[in-house]
Design an enzyme around this catalytic site. Structure first.
Site, PDB file in Angstrom:
ATOM      1  N   SER A  81       5.312 -10.765  -5.425  1.00 12.04           N
ATOM      2  CA  SER A  81       4.319 -10.606  -6.489  1.00 12.04           C
ATOM      3  C   SER A  81       4.693  -9.465  -7.417  1.00 12.04           C
ATOM      4  CB  SER A  81       2.943 -10.346  -5.882  1.00 12.04           C
ATOM      5  OG  SER A  81       3.018  -9.266  -4.977  1.00 12.04           O
ATOM      6  N   ASP A 130     -10.669  -7.057  -0.079  1.00 10.59           N
ATOM      7  CA  ASP A 130      -9.564  -7.964   0.192  1.00 10.59           C
ATOM      8  C   ASP A 130      -9.819  -8.759   1.479  1.00 10.59           C
ATOM      9  OD1 ASP A 130      -7.153  -9.207   0.066  1.00 10.59           O
ATOM     10  OD2 ASP A 130      -5.930  -7.441   0.477  1.00 10.59           O
ATOM     11  N   SER A 171      -4.629 -15.600   2.498  1.00 15.89           N
ATOM     12  CA  SER A 171      -3.887 -15.506   1.251  1.00 15.89           C
ATOM     13  C   SER A 171      -2.392 -15.421   1.518  1.00 15.89           C
ATOM     14  CB  SER A 171      -4.371 -14.271   0.490  1.00 15.89           C
ATOM     15  OG  SER A 171      -3.453 -13.933  -0.510  1.00 15.89           O
ATOM     16  N   THR A 178       7.473  -6.199  -5.751  1.00 18.80           N
ATOM     17  CA  THR A 178       8.848  -6.617  -5.457  1.00 18.80           C
ATOM     18  C   THR A 178       9.429  -7.446  -6.602  1.00 18.80           C
ATOM     19  OG1 THR A 178       8.603  -6.446  -3.078  1.00 18.80           O
ATOM     20  CG2 THR A 178      10.238  -8.013  -3.875  1.00 18.80           C
ATOM     21  N   GLY A 182       0.789  -1.220   0.000  1.00 22.11           N
ATOM     22  CA  GLY A 182       0.000   0.000   0.000  1.00 22.11           C
ATOM     23  C   GLY A 182       0.823   1.272   0.000  1.00 22.11           C
ATOM     24  N   ILE A 201      -0.119  -5.375  -9.563  1.00 19.69           N
ATOM     25  CA  ILE A 201      -1.391  -5.420 -10.286  1.00 19.69           C
ATOM     26  C   ILE A 201      -1.863  -3.986 -10.476  1.00 19.69           C
ATOM     27  CG2 ILE A 201      -3.727  -6.317 -10.357  1.00 19.69           C
ATOM     28  CD1 ILE A 201      -2.954  -8.446  -8.361  1.00 19.69           C
ATOM     29  N   THR A 202      -1.895  -3.248  -9.387  1.00 19.60           N
ATOM     30  CA  THR A 202      -2.426  -1.880  -9.454  1.00 19.60           C
ATOM     31  C   THR A 202      -1.382  -0.841  -9.065  1.00 19.60           C
ATOM     32  OG1 THR A 202      -3.152  -2.043  -7.171  1.00 19.60           O
ATOM     33  CG2 THR A 202      -4.724  -2.675  -8.861  1.00 19.60           C
TER      34      THR A 202
END
Lengths: 515, 515
Positions: free
Chosen positions: A195, A257, A263, A204, A169, A198-199
């Site tokens: 990961s 989320d 997750s 990383t 974030g 995505i947005t």
């Protein structure tokens, strides 16, 4: 009923979907979105039905996933029958109605998600219900265990296995690129899967990819970790938590989320991690907005860790402005390399050594932060990083200057003299995205001033880098519109951060779901 | 970016969907399920993007809806750009977070539903959030008004316009086939639009279709009502509430119905209704289970009516067993005709005359039920029904015996002597569906005994009718398994209605969403 297959040459995002005409569906007693069971001599699979007004009688359109699963060719005979609704649909309905799910019920849902027995509508309803009703610790544990069971796991034969995770974030957070080599240089094993964005302007995996390949296979990861004790790889193709990948597909458009804990923790468990530090940045535009919320989340992480036999420590960190100055893959990799050579921004170095220190203390070291700082200053972390880069197939001699930046650049300047009073993380991330990050590696932003810094009228606040004039212009335009930094002569002087002139809910901004 | 269209020859259930390869999507800066704006020289439309790993570069796959909207041929050039997420998505998110929506926000959501700007995932999340958080009366009113505004309306130039609606859930409820001709014979206008079965063995439109066509166009309906003062038609193709049809597509697989009030009332308003009686059956296996719930729902209907300028009266009715004895299109049409000729089951006649009576009282008549009974007994209701049948294009001389029943039949008999202590509506509906109703018109059930009736061992409890041996056998098997009627010598003797042996949630039964 027997149908002839027509190969549609289309994918359905992994789902098993078939198409038949309305009339055929009527005769079969099914409607659109019902499940059907497909049988051939070679196999059997459950699929979700779409119906079409105009579709030839007796023909079954099959998406690529079904075709390859059943090895169909054009015209293959397929027997189709109505299938019962999966039992898990009843459990999803229970959750919508506010009931707590039992572990067996959770497991049935996750299994049907992975088997593609549930439609997007059903998945969306499930995650929405989880978001609204919340999840009990029992449900979180059951979800984590089910997600682990449905995915692949990896075992490194060198315990303890350390790990670091940020719930994200905050733009520009390249802390992992320091923590991993510090901890590995201290002699510990830290196989980090990460990961892609995505947005956000860089994940990383995108940052590390500026330095070396990150798309390693399971056996390659094991080799790298055997050799150098650490890795920083992309976890997306490792099939660690296939259920989570499917949940994300519906969470993302909704910007919710609810499965954050299972997750993250299922992937950590699948990587064999035993000691983990979790970074929870707090900021008004971060994922977590208050320290109270962060504390609650931290307690949940620790409790879930206890249940899954992992030792978790959490750090609530400052998330009111980007970490360091660079945002964008190459810019951030440059800054990380500089920090490893002793020339990093204060906040980045402090954050990285603090987190590394907490991690070292979980395995019994004393005075972890001091030790982490020593390792960083001694050059051992840089040395370890170059070993990791080489082991993953990159150039160990890479220099910051060797990472190209977008050839087009311009400065966004202060309209008056004063101090930087606030920085809007979300706006910064948006501008960096528009400049081309992460797709275009050299694009992004470089902050020339941070919170509290003095700037003169006309002085650069930040520089935008882009591949071409078009992107640069768009990013500049957005920077003028969003005004992501507030400059004033003293705190309290520039109190208005945003103007709202219409009776509309906050815009459907892309909430940062990257994890 | 410019693409060449490839016509996919597939429908997407009305939605605008296009497909492109992952690489093209990446270059465009969009991911699967993002929205894209398509432009041709002739027009522009927003579509939802699916991506595929293997899809030729520069090619845009278009589903039939997009192709016909933009009048594309194979290879047509289409300019594609990323589209902003619709503002309504932010409002959906607000609702998920538990906020009350303002009328403008509700309107934006409904408009985007009708314009196909929202994906199934987003729609599913919205209806799930409505189900869980509930809807305030302000939201219900706003939803109704928006659904009316987005649909077609009809005006009959002969006020008042009367109407009757049942929220459903009780099999065999052919009450409308009596209420409409009674009220019309009393001299009032009652244009009834009704639905086909989705999950039940027969909807009112299916029952009426046993007697005459129900699939009338708007202008034909106006002619019929001008001529005879009434109609009983299928409302599904009239486009009265297109938003509702789209909501139902996601509500149905989830077996939830949070839009019951706006869905019903928007269609009534669109039909120009001014005075309405709403039937709320209460039973353990009906849609509404307790009188308290029914009362709350009734109050909401009446209040919503006030806001939309319609006079509503509600009747909470007995729903513990089927209405009358017949279940299935032809069986029910037979029973309705018999009741119109004075030979109907007590409960059906009582229910129909009570509801018709309430309706007559809303427009100022005294002693409505007595008046309704008189009209029924006088043969005027039958006469009016035959006029309606003729006006809609059916045979006015139709007789009960003229409606064929499934040639295969068998009796399910009592295993012991006693009284019928309970009847499970849901099981009855399931057995009737398996026998072939409503697809096969002559299929269904005929009850030979109802609650409290004495039966001897071996005597028929009900008869199953079916087209073929297969269906008949399946229905019989299900009847043996479900045991839909409990027989015992006195009340309290057969207390066990269902056995549960596994720790599983109640099965994902198909909840009755037909309205």
């Amino acid at each position: 009923m027997e149908f002839k297959a027509r190969l549609l040459d289309l994918e359905a995002g992994g789902k098993y979907i078939v198409v038949m005409g309305d009339e055929d569906a009527k005769r079969l007693g099914v409607i659109s979105n019902d499940r059907v069971r497909l049988r051939t001599d070679g196999g059997e699979v459950m699929a979700i039905l779409n119906t079409a007004e105009e579709f030839p009688k007796g023909v079954l359109g099959v998406y690529r996933e079904v075709g390859s699963r059943l090895r169909l060719v054009e015209g293959s005979p397929v027997r189709v029958g109505a299938a019962a609704r999966p039992e898990s649909l009843g459990f999803i309905r229970s959750k919508i109605m506010g009931e707590k799910l039992m572990p067996k019920q959770v497991e049935a849902i996750v299994a049907d998600v992975v088997e593609r027995h549930l439609s997007d509508v059903e998945l969306a309803a499930f995650v929405t219900a989880l978001q609204i009703h919340g999840t009990s610790m029992e449900e979180v544990e059951a979800l984590s265990r089910a997600m682990i069971r449905m995915g692949k796991s990896i075992t490194f034969d060198r315990p303890p296995i350390l790990d670091k995770h940020s719930i994200g974030g905050v733009p520009g957070d390249k802390t992992t690129l320091l923590v991993v080599p510090i901890v590995a240089a201290a002699g510990y094993t830290i196989p980090k899967s990460s990961s892609r964005a995505i947005t956000s302007p860089a994940g990383t995996a995108d940052r590390m990819e500026a330095l070396c390949p990150v798309d390693l296979k399971m056996h390659e990861i094991i080799d790298v970790v055997d050799e150098v004790g650490a890795c920083i790889v992309w976890g997306g193709a490792l099939d660690l938590a296939p259920a989570d990948d499917l949940f994300i597909q519906v969470e993302y458009p909704l910007s919710i989320d609810p499965l954050l804990l299972p997750s993250i923790m299922s992937k950590k468990k699948a990587m064999g991690s035993t000691h983990i530090v979790i970074d929870i940045p707090v900021g008004r535009e971060a994922k977590i907005q208050t320290v109270d919320q962060a504390q609650q989340l931290a307690i949940n992480f620790i409790e879930l860790g206890n249940r899954l036999d992992m030792k978790i420590r959490c750090a609530v960190t400052e998330g009111e402005q980007p970490v360091g100055c660079a945002i964008g893959p190459n810019l951030e990799a440059r800054e990380a390399l500089e920090a490893l050579t002793g020339d990093g921004p204060t906040d980045l170095v402090d954050k990285a050594t603090s987190l590394a220190g907490i991690l070292l203390e979980t395995v019994g070291e004393d005075d972890g932060k001091r030790r982490a700082l020593e390792i960083l200053r001694s050059g051992k972390a840089e040395e370890k990083m170059r070993m990791i880069i080489e082991a993953q197939g990159g150039d160990p001699e890479v220099t910051p200057e060797g990472l190209p930046l977008g050839p087009q650049s311009l400065d966004v300047t202060a309209e008056r003299s004063g101090r930087v009073l606030w920085i809007n993380n979300r706006s910064m991330a948006q501008i960096a995205r528009v400049s081309g990050a992460p797709g275009s590696k050299g694009s992004g932003l470089l902050l020339r001033a941070k919170l509290g810094d003095e700037v003169e009228e006309g002085e650069a606040l930040f520089t935008i880098y882009a591949e071409g004039e078009g992107r640069l212009g768009q990013a500049e335009k957005m920077a003028r519109e969003l005004e992501p930094m507030g400059v004033g002569s003293h705190i309290g002087e520039k109190m208005v951060m945003l103007r709202i002139s219409e009776a509309a809910a906050p815009g459907p901004e892309r909430y940062i779901i990257d994890r």
